[in-house]
Design a protein around this motif. Sequence first.
Motif, PDB file in Angstrom:
ATOM      1  N   MET A   1       0.842  -1.174   0.000  1.00 19.37           N
ATOM      2  CA  MET A   1       0.000   0.000   0.000  1.00 19.37           C
ATOM      3  C   MET A   1       0.889   1.239   0.000  1.00 19.37           C
ATOM      4  SD  MET A   1      -3.425   0.667   2.078  1.00 19.37           S
ATOM      5  CE  MET A   1      -3.142   1.273   3.700  1.00 19.37           C
ATOM      6  N   THR A   2       0.509   2.230  -0.809  1.00 23.05           N
ATOM      7  CA  THR A   2       1.269   3.470  -0.880  1.00 23.05           C
ATOM      8  C   THR A   2       0.943   4.354   0.316  1.00 23.05           C
ATOM      9  OG1 THR A   2      -0.437   4.557  -2.192  1.00 23.05           O
ATOM     10  CG2 THR A   2       1.280   3.390  -3.407  1.00 23.05           C
ATOM     11  N   ALA A   3       1.713   5.410   0.458  1.00 20.51           N
ATOM     12  CA  ALA A   3       1.473   6.345   1.567  1.00 20.51           C
ATOM     13  C   ALA A   3       0.100   6.982   1.405  1.00 20.51           C
ATOM     14  CB  ALA A   3       2.560   7.411   1.571  1.00 20.51           C
ATOM     15  N   LEU A   4      -0.556   7.203   2.514  1.00 22.06           N
ATOM     16  CA  LEU A   4      -1.875   7.819   2.491  1.00 22.06           C
ATOM     17  C   LEU A   4      -1.754   9.312   2.213  1.00 22.06           C
ATOM     18  CD1 LEU A   4      -3.397   6.050   5.611  1.00 22.06           C
ATOM     19  CD2 LEU A   4      -3.973   5.627   3.212  1.00 22.06           C
ATOM     20  N   PRO A   5      -2.667   9.862   1.417  1.00 19.54           N
ATOM     21  CA  PRO A   5      -2.628  11.309   1.174  1.00 19.54           C
ATOM     22  C   PRO A   5      -3.039  12.054   2.435  1.00 19.54           C
ATOM     23  CG  PRO A   5      -4.607  10.366   0.226  1.00 19.54           C
ATOM     24  CD  PRO A   5      -3.773   9.216   0.731  1.00 19.54           C
ATOM     25  N   PRO A   6      -2.589  13.298   2.587  1.00 24.63           N
ATOM     26  CA  PRO A   6      -3.031  14.074   3.746  1.00 24.63           C
ATOM     27  C   PRO A   6      -4.532  14.328   3.648  1.00 24.63           C
ATOM     28  CG  PRO A   6      -1.796  15.441   2.210  1.00 24.63           C
ATOM     29  CD  PRO A   6      -1.709  14.046   1.707  1.00 24.63           C
ATOM     30  N   ILE A   7      -5.187  14.425   4.792  1.00 27.36           N
ATOM     31  CA  ILE A   7      -6.617  14.718   4.800  1.00 27.36           C
ATOM     32  C   ILE A   7      -6.901  15.898   5.725  1.00 27.36           C
ATOM     33  CG2 ILE A   7      -7.329  12.382   4.182  1.00 27.36           C
ATOM     34  CD1 ILE A   7      -8.155  11.972   7.128  1.00 27.36           C
ATOM     35  N   THR A   8      -7.972  16.605   5.398  1.00 25.91           N
ATOM     36  CA  THR A   8      -8.414  17.737   6.191  1.00 25.91           C
ATOM     37  C   THR A   8      -9.870  17.500   6.566  1.00 25.91           C
ATOM     38  OG1 THR A   8      -6.933  19.192   4.954  1.00 25.91           O
ATOM     39  CG2 THR A   8      -8.681  20.246   6.242  1.00 25.91           C
ATOM     40  N   VAL A   9     -10.178  17.651   7.838  1.00 30.36           N
ATOM     41  CA  VAL A   9     -11.527  17.391   8.349  1.00 30.36           C
ATOM     42  C   VAL A   9     -11.959  18.607   9.168  1.00 30.36           C
ATOM     43  CG1 VAL A   9     -12.902  15.878   9.864  1.00 30.36           C
ATOM     44  CG2 VAL A   9     -11.108  14.894   8.408  1.00 30.36           C
ATOM     45  N   SER A  10     -13.232  18.972   9.048  1.00 30.28           N
ATOM     46  CA  SER A  10     -13.719  20.096   9.852  1.00 30.28           C
ATOM     47  C   SER A  10     -13.864  19.658  11.310  1.00 30.28           C
ATOM     48  CB  SER A  10     -15.055  20.610   9.317  1.00 30.28           C
ATOM     49  OG  SER A  10     -16.104  19.763   9.711  1.00 30.28           O
ATOM     50  N   THR A  11     -13.737  20.606  12.201  1.00 30.67           N
ATOM     51  CA  THR A  11     -13.904  20.288  13.617  1.00 30.67           C
ATOM     52  C   THR A  11     -15.337  19.831  13.903  1.00 30.67           C
ATOM     53  OG1 THR A  11     -14.286  22.644  14.043  1.00 30.67           O
ATOM     54  CG2 THR A  11     -12.048  21.797  14.428  1.00 30.67           C
ATOM     55  N   LEU A  12     -16.302  20.342  13.160  1.00 28.92           N
ATOM     56  CA  LEU A  12     -17.690  19.901  13.310  1.00 28.92           C
ATOM     57  C   LEU A  12     -17.839  18.432  12.922  1.00 28.92           C
ATOM     58  CD1 LEU A  12     -20.692  20.464  13.846  1.00 28.92           C
ATOM     59  CD2 LEU A  12     -20.857  21.204  11.452  1.00 28.92           C
ATOM     60  N   ASP A  13     -17.277  18.049  11.764  1.00 32.61           N
ATOM     61  CA  ASP A  13     -17.334  16.646  11.346  1.00 32.61           C
ATOM     62  C   ASP A  13     -16.592  15.750  12.334  1.00 32.61           C
ATOM     63  OD1 ASP A  13     -18.830  17.330   9.134  1.00 32.61           O
ATOM     64  OD2 ASP A  13     -17.256  16.895   7.670  1.00 32.61           O
ATOM     65  N   ARG A  14     -15.442  16.211  12.805  1.00 33.50           N
ATOM     66  CA  ARG A  14     -14.680  15.436  13.793  1.00 33.50           C
ATOM     67  C   ARG A  14     -15.542  15.117  15.003  1.00 33.50           C
ATOM     68  NH1 ARG A  14     -10.670  18.974  16.762  1.00 33.50           N
ATOM     69  NH2 ARG A  14     -12.682  19.655  17.559  1.00 33.50           N
ATOM     70  N   ASP A  15     -16.199  16.114  15.558  1.00 31.89           N
ATOM     71  CA  ASP A  15     -17.013  15.910  16.751  1.00 31.89           C
ATOM     72  C   ASP A  15     -18.191  14.977  16.471  1.00 31.89           C
ATOM     73  OD1 ASP A  15     -15.242  17.643  17.936  1.00 31.89           O
ATOM     74  OD2 ASP A  15     -16.615  19.361  17.925  1.00 31.89           O
ATOM     75  N   ARG A  16     -18.838  15.152  15.323  1.00 34.94           N
ATOM     76  CA  ARG A  16     -19.969  14.283  14.957  1.00 34.94           C
ATOM     77  C   ARG A  16     -19.510  12.845  14.747  1.00 34.94           C
ATOM     78  NH1 ARG A  16     -23.005  16.912  10.059  1.00 34.94           N
ATOM     79  NH2 ARG A  16     -24.652  15.461  10.663  1.00 34.94           N
ATOM     80  N   LEU A  17     -18.344  12.683  14.139  1.00 34.48           N
ATOM     81  CA  LEU A  17     -17.855  11.325  13.858  1.00 34.48           C
ATOM     82  C   LEU A  17     -17.390  10.611  15.119  1.00 34.48           C
ATOM     83  CD1 LEU A  17     -16.082  11.973  10.477  1.00 34.48           C
ATOM     84  CD2 LEU A  17     -18.217  10.720  10.877  1.00 34.48           C
ATOM     85  N   TYR A  18     -16.696  11.300  16.008  1.00 39.54           N
ATOM     86  CA  TYR A  18     -16.305  10.653  17.258  1.00 39.54           C
ATOM     87  C   TYR A  18     -17.541  10.212  18.044  1.00 39.54           C
ATOM     88  CZ  TYR A  18     -11.244  11.321  17.077  1.00 39.54           C
ATOM     89  OH  TYR A  18      -9.917  11.242  16.747  1.00 39.54           O
ATOM     90  N   ALA A  19     -18.585  11.038  18.080  1.00 38.33           N
ATOM     91  CA  ALA A  19     -19.827  10.656  18.770  1.00 38.33           C
ATOM     92  C   ALA A  19     -20.456   9.433  18.105  1.00 38.33           C
ATOM     93  CB  ALA A  19     -20.803  11.825  18.776  1.00 38.33           C
ATOM     94  N   LEU A  20     -20.454   9.398  16.779  1.00 41.27           N
ATOM     95  CA  LEU A  20     -21.006   8.261  16.046  1.00 41.27           C
ATOM     96  C   LEU A  20     -20.203   6.989  16.321  1.00 41.27           C
ATOM     97  CD1 LEU A  20     -22.843   7.082  13.734  1.00 41.27           C
ATOM     98  CD2 LEU A  20     -20.985   7.734  12.188  1.00 41.27           C
ATOM     99  N   LEU A  21     -18.892   7.083  16.251  1.00 44.27           N
ATOM    100  CA  LEU A  21     -18.045   5.898  16.411  1.00 44.27           C
ATOM    101  C   LEU A  21     -18.130   5.317  17.819  1.00 44.27           C
ATOM    102  CD1 LEU A  21     -14.920   7.017  14.368  1.00 44.27           C
ATOM    103  CD2 LEU A  21     -16.717   5.417  13.672  1.00 44.27           C
ATOM    104  N   GLU A  22     -18.328   6.160  18.821  1.00 49.11           N
ATOM    105  CA  GLU A  22     -18.463   5.669  20.189  1.00 49.11           C
ATOM    106  C   GLU A  22     -19.693   4.789  20.354  1.00 49.11           C
ATOM    107  OE1 GLU A  22     -18.328   8.922  22.947  1.00 49.11           O
ATOM    108  OE2 GLU A  22     -16.359   9.559  22.254  1.00 49.11           O
ATOM    109  N   LYS A  23     -20.721   5.024  19.555  1.00 51.88           N
ATOM    110  CA  LYS A  23     -21.975   4.269  19.646  1.00 51.88           C
ATOM    111  C   LYS A  23     -22.067   3.120  18.652  1.00 51.88           C
ATOM    112  CE  LYS A  23     -24.459   8.434  20.918  1.00 51.88           C
ATOM    113  NZ  LYS A  23     -25.458   9.399  20.498  1.00 51.88           N
ATOM    114  N   HIS A  24     -21.209   3.106  17.633  1.00 50.25           N
ATOM    115  CA  HIS A  24     -21.363   2.160  16.527  1.00 50.25           C
ATOM    116  C   HIS A  24     -20.843   0.764  16.880  1.00 50.25           C
ATOM    117  CE1 HIS A  24     -22.073   0.918  12.484  1.00 50.25           C
ATOM    118  NE2 HIS A  24     -20.875   0.395  12.447  1.00 50.25           N
ATOM    119  N   ARG A  25     -21.625  -0.221  16.506  1.00 53.79           N
ATOM    120  CA  ARG A  25     -21.244  -1.617  16.732  1.00 53.79           C
ATOM    121  C   ARG A  25     -21.404  -2.415  15.442  1.00 53.79           C
ATOM    122  NH1 ARG A  25     -19.065  -0.043  20.790  1.00 53.79           N
ATOM    123  NH2 ARG A  25     -20.001  -0.041  22.828  1.00 53.79           N
TER     124      ARG A  25
END
Length: 126
Positions: A1-25
């Motif tokens: 696998m090649t190196a991953l490209p850099p990514i940029t995420v909004s702080t709003l998306d970050r907060d929504r995704l961490y909340a989602l991942l904590e609940k996801h099974r």
Amino acid sequence: MTALPPITVSTLDRDRLYALLEKHRGDEEVVDHLYDELDRARYLAPDAMPDTVVRLNSRARFLHEDSGKTHELVLCLPTEVGAGEDRLSILSPVGAALLGLGVGDTIEWPSKGKTLHLTLIAVAPA
């Protein structure tokens, strides 16, 4: 696998995704990879996000290099998938892979013992 490209995420998306991942099974592979992506991301305020970067509720046109097909889908939370047939869950392998990519970026994303090869062509508001 090649190196991953850099990514940029909004702080709003970050907060929504961490909340989602904590609940996801669900698919633990996707959840683990998404946590890894959030760990390596550069974060910006929502109003500072470039228009050329994929975020939640943006329309992404991308090439699935393995099939040679181009797709145009809106990246969304799993609860929003039913809002239209053009929706792509952030918890799908392709959805997780696209998060934070900029136009022109290519990523190799592990999925169920294979590797997806995706290239982002364009981004637009949904």
